[in-house]
Design a protein around this motif. Sequence first.
Motif, PDB file in Angstrom:
ATOM      1  N   LYS A   1       0.840  -1.202   0.000  1.00  0.00           N
ATOM      2  CA  LYS A   1       0.000   0.000   0.000  1.00  0.00           C
ATOM      3  C   LYS A   1       0.873   1.250   0.000  1.00  0.00           C
ATOM      4  CE  LYS A   1      -3.892  -2.098   2.487  1.00  0.00           C
ATOM      5  NZ  LYS A   1      -4.713  -2.062   3.720  1.00  0.00           N
ATOM      6  N   VAL A   2       0.521   2.180  -0.876  1.00  0.00           N
ATOM      7  CA  VAL A   2       1.294   3.416  -1.009  1.00  0.00           C
ATOM      8  C   VAL A   2       0.386   4.612  -1.248  1.00  0.00           C
ATOM      9  CG1 VAL A   2       3.390   2.300  -1.902  1.00  0.00           C
ATOM     10  CG2 VAL A   2       1.586   3.000  -3.490  1.00  0.00           C
ATOM     11  N   ARG A   3       0.918   5.786  -0.963  1.00  0.00           N
ATOM     12  CA  ARG A   3       0.277   7.055  -1.306  1.00  0.00           C
ATOM     13  C   ARG A   3       1.391   8.008  -1.710  1.00  0.00           C
ATOM     14  NH1 ARG A   3      -3.359   9.452   3.306  1.00  0.00           N
ATOM     15  NH2 ARG A   3      -4.455  10.429   1.568  1.00  0.00           N
ATOM     16  N   THR A   4       1.048   8.984  -2.519  1.00  0.00           N
ATOM     17  CA  THR A   4       2.061   9.976  -2.882  1.00  0.00           C
ATOM     18  C   THR A   4       2.324  10.920  -1.711  1.00  0.00           C
ATOM     19  OG1 THR A   4       0.382  11.483  -3.765  1.00  0.00           O
ATOM     20  CG2 THR A   4       1.440   9.969  -5.330  1.00  0.00           C
ATOM     21  N   GLY A   5       3.518  11.502  -1.728  1.00  0.00           N
ATOM     22  CA  GLY A   5       3.860  12.494  -0.730  1.00  0.00           C
ATOM     23  C   GLY A   5       2.889  13.662  -0.763  1.00  0.00           C
ATOM     24  N   PHE A   6       2.410  13.999  -1.961  1.00  0.00           N
ATOM     25  CA  PHE A   6       1.452  15.094  -2.115  1.00  0.00           C
ATOM     26  C   PHE A   6       0.177  14.813  -1.321  1.00  0.00           C
ATOM     27  CE2 PHE A   6      -2.093  17.158  -4.324  1.00  0.00           C
ATOM     28  CZ  PHE A   6      -1.644  18.469  -4.412  1.00  0.00           C
ATOM     29  N   LEU A   7      -0.343  13.601  -1.412  1.00  0.00           N
ATOM     30  CA  LEU A   7      -1.566  13.258  -0.676  1.00  0.00           C
ATOM     31  C   LEU A   7      -1.342  13.256   0.833  1.00  0.00           C
ATOM     32  CD1 LEU A   7      -3.323  10.452  -2.772  1.00  0.00           C
ATOM     33  CD2 LEU A   7      -4.041  12.825  -2.442  1.00  0.00           C
ATOM     34  N   LEU A   8      -0.149  12.849   1.254  1.00  0.00           N
ATOM     35  CA  LEU A   8       0.146  12.868   2.688  1.00  0.00           C
ATOM     36  C   LEU A   8       0.210  14.303   3.209  1.00  0.00           C
ATOM     37  CD1 LEU A   8       2.788  10.008   2.916  1.00  0.00           C
ATOM     38  CD2 LEU A   8       0.460   9.988   3.817  1.00  0.00           C
ATOM     39  N   LEU A   9       0.768  15.204   2.395  1.00  0.00           N
ATOM     40  CA  LEU A   9       0.782  16.613   2.775  1.00  0.00           C
ATOM     41  C   LEU A   9      -0.643  17.150   2.867  1.00  0.00           C
ATOM     42  CD1 LEU A   9       2.180  19.338   3.285  1.00  0.00           C
ATOM     43  CD2 LEU A   9       2.270  19.635   0.789  1.00  0.00           C
ATOM     44  N   LYS A  10      -1.455  16.804   1.885  1.00  0.00           N
ATOM     45  CA  LYS A  10      -2.846  17.254   1.864  1.00  0.00           C
ATOM     46  C   LYS A  10      -3.585  16.784   3.110  1.00  0.00           C
ATOM     47  CE  LYS A  10      -6.689  17.465  -1.443  1.00  0.00           C
ATOM     48  NZ  LYS A  10      -7.150  17.000  -2.783  1.00  0.00           N
ATOM     49  N   GLU A  11      -3.344  15.538   3.500  1.00  0.00           N
ATOM     50  CA  GLU A  11      -3.974  14.988   4.700  1.00  0.00           C
ATOM     51  C   GLU A  11      -3.492  15.715   5.956  1.00  0.00           C
ATOM     52  OE1 GLU A  11      -4.604  10.527   6.391  1.00  0.00           O
ATOM     53  OE2 GLU A  11      -2.534  11.120   6.043  1.00  0.00           O
ATOM     54  N   THR A  12      -2.204  15.998   6.013  1.00  0.00           N
ATOM     55  CA  THR A  12      -1.618  16.643   7.190  1.00  0.00           C
ATOM     56  C   THR A  12      -2.198  18.026   7.431  1.00  0.00           C
ATOM     57  OG1 THR A  12       0.460  15.433   6.936  1.00  0.00           O
ATOM     58  CG2 THR A  12       0.534  17.465   8.218  1.00  0.00           C
ATOM     59  N   VAL A  13      -2.276  18.841   6.369  1.00  0.00           N
ATOM     60  CA  VAL A  13      -2.760  20.219   6.552  1.00  0.00           C
ATOM     61  C   VAL A  13      -4.273  20.269   6.752  1.00  0.00           C
ATOM     62  CG1 VAL A  13      -0.835  21.197   5.268  1.00  0.00           C
ATOM     63  CG2 VAL A  13      -2.984  20.693   4.061  1.00  0.00           C
ATOM     64  N   SER A  14      -4.946  19.156   6.504  1.00  0.00           N
ATOM     65  CA  SER A  14      -6.395  19.096   6.703  1.00  0.00           C
ATOM     66  C   SER A  14      -6.770  18.609   8.100  1.00  0.00           C
ATOM     67  CB  SER A  14      -7.033  18.177   5.649  1.00  0.00           C
ATOM     68  OG  SER A  14      -6.805  18.678   4.345  1.00  0.00           O
ATOM     69  N   ALA A  15      -5.767  18.460   8.963  1.00  0.00           N
ATOM     70  CA  ALA A  15      -6.018  17.963  10.322  1.00  0.00           C
ATOM     71  C   ALA A  15      -6.844  18.951  11.138  1.00  0.00           C
ATOM     72  CB  ALA A  15      -4.694  17.674  11.023  1.00  0.00           C
ATOM     73  N   TYR A  16      -6.790  20.230  10.761  1.00  0.00           N
ATOM     74  CA  TYR A  16      -7.548  21.261  11.455  1.00  0.00           C
ATOM     75  C   TYR A  16      -8.410  22.021  10.452  1.00  0.00           C
ATOM     76  CZ  TYR A  16      -4.207  20.503  15.244  1.00  0.00           C
ATOM     77  OH  TYR A  16      -3.447  19.936  16.232  1.00  0.00           O
ATOM     78  N   THR A  17      -9.501  22.576  10.938  1.00  0.00           N
ATOM     79  CA  THR A  17     -10.353  23.412  10.091  1.00  0.00           C
ATOM     80  C   THR A  17      -9.754  24.813  10.020  1.00  0.00           C
ATOM     81  OG1 THR A  17     -11.703  24.251  11.926  1.00  0.00           O
ATOM     82  CG2 THR A  17     -12.380  22.141  10.907  1.00  0.00           C
ATOM     83  N   MET A  18     -10.235  25.614   9.090  1.00  0.00           N
ATOM     84  CA  MET A  18      -9.747  26.976   8.987  1.00  0.00           C
ATOM     85  C   MET A  18     -10.071  27.778  10.249  1.00  0.00           C
ATOM     86  SD  MET A  18      -7.995  27.162   6.301  1.00  0.00           S
ATOM     87  CE  MET A  18      -7.719  28.931   6.418  1.00  0.00           C
ATOM     88  N   ASP A  19     -11.228  27.513  10.837  1.00  0.00           N
ATOM     89  CA  ASP A  19     -11.573  28.203  12.086  1.00  0.00           C
ATOM     90  C   ASP A  19     -10.586  27.844  13.197  1.00  0.00           C
ATOM     91  OD1 ASP A  19     -13.768  29.616  11.133  1.00  0.00           O
ATOM     92  OD2 ASP A  19     -15.167  27.978  11.561  1.00  0.00           O
ATOM     93  N   GLU A  20     -10.173  26.586  13.222  1.00  0.00           N
ATOM     94  CA  GLU A  20      -9.201  26.156  14.233  1.00  0.00           C
ATOM     95  C   GLU A  20      -7.838  26.793  13.981  1.00  0.00           C
ATOM     96  OE1 GLU A  20     -10.835  21.771  15.573  1.00  0.00           O
ATOM     97  OE2 GLU A  20      -9.819  21.952  13.631  1.00  0.00           O
ATOM     98  N   TYR A  21      -7.438  26.866  12.716  1.00  0.00           N
ATOM     99  CA  TYR A  21      -6.175  27.531  12.403  1.00  0.00           C
ATOM    100  C   TYR A  21      -6.231  29.005  12.791  1.00  0.00           C
ATOM    101  CZ  TYR A  21      -4.038  23.644   9.802  1.00  0.00           C
ATOM    102  OH  TYR A  21      -3.463  22.454   9.455  1.00  0.00           O
TER     103      TYR A  21
END
Length: 203
Positions: free
Chosen positions: A117-137
């Motif tokens: 099982k693999v994912r691109t680094g791009f998708l992992l970055l996308k997942e990481t920055v989506s850990a919080y909502t904009m209101d939380e940021y």
Amino acid sequence: KPTTNGALYAAIVQIMMRDKTYNADVLSFPQQKAAEAAGYGAFTNASYLVITDESHPNYRKLMRAADAGIEAPEVKDKAGKPVEQYVVVDESTGEPALHSQCSQGVLEYEGEVNGVKVRTGFLLLKETVSAYTMDEYADITGISVDELERIAKEYTSHGVKTSIWANGGSCIAVNGLDASMGTVVLRALIGSNQMTGGNVPYS
């Protein structure tokens, strides 16, 4: 707020991902020759595959040729040292390929290669920055959502002619690495490295 640089950068990246204002072309180039052929000064590993199989000995590491069951020719750098061969999914064929033998990799790939099982680094970055909502940021940084949106729009409005930098003093804080590495990600996302009006190379 002090020490919230990482959250600020993550919020900007989240907006870029949502609005697709990143430079998809430059992010897809898996090696320097491909980037230069298209008129850019640098490439990224955004299309490189990362092993997401928790049972694999190389879990969370970039997939190498051996992991993918691909026979790789020996490649050496200018100093004569072997160059590691990483794996991407070739945009033109949809098949796994060595990064050194591909001119454009798929950015958003998730699946299996050689049973792993693999994912691109791009998708992992996308997942990481989506850990919080904009209101939380906004709450973390003390910067309103509207202002975060404005900053992201401004940052991505000039193509590669945008420069962002954080080093030296920014690295000596407890979370200084977030501050400096966040800028590395941001400039990679717009392809401004080694471009006129962008960022100069550094060692």
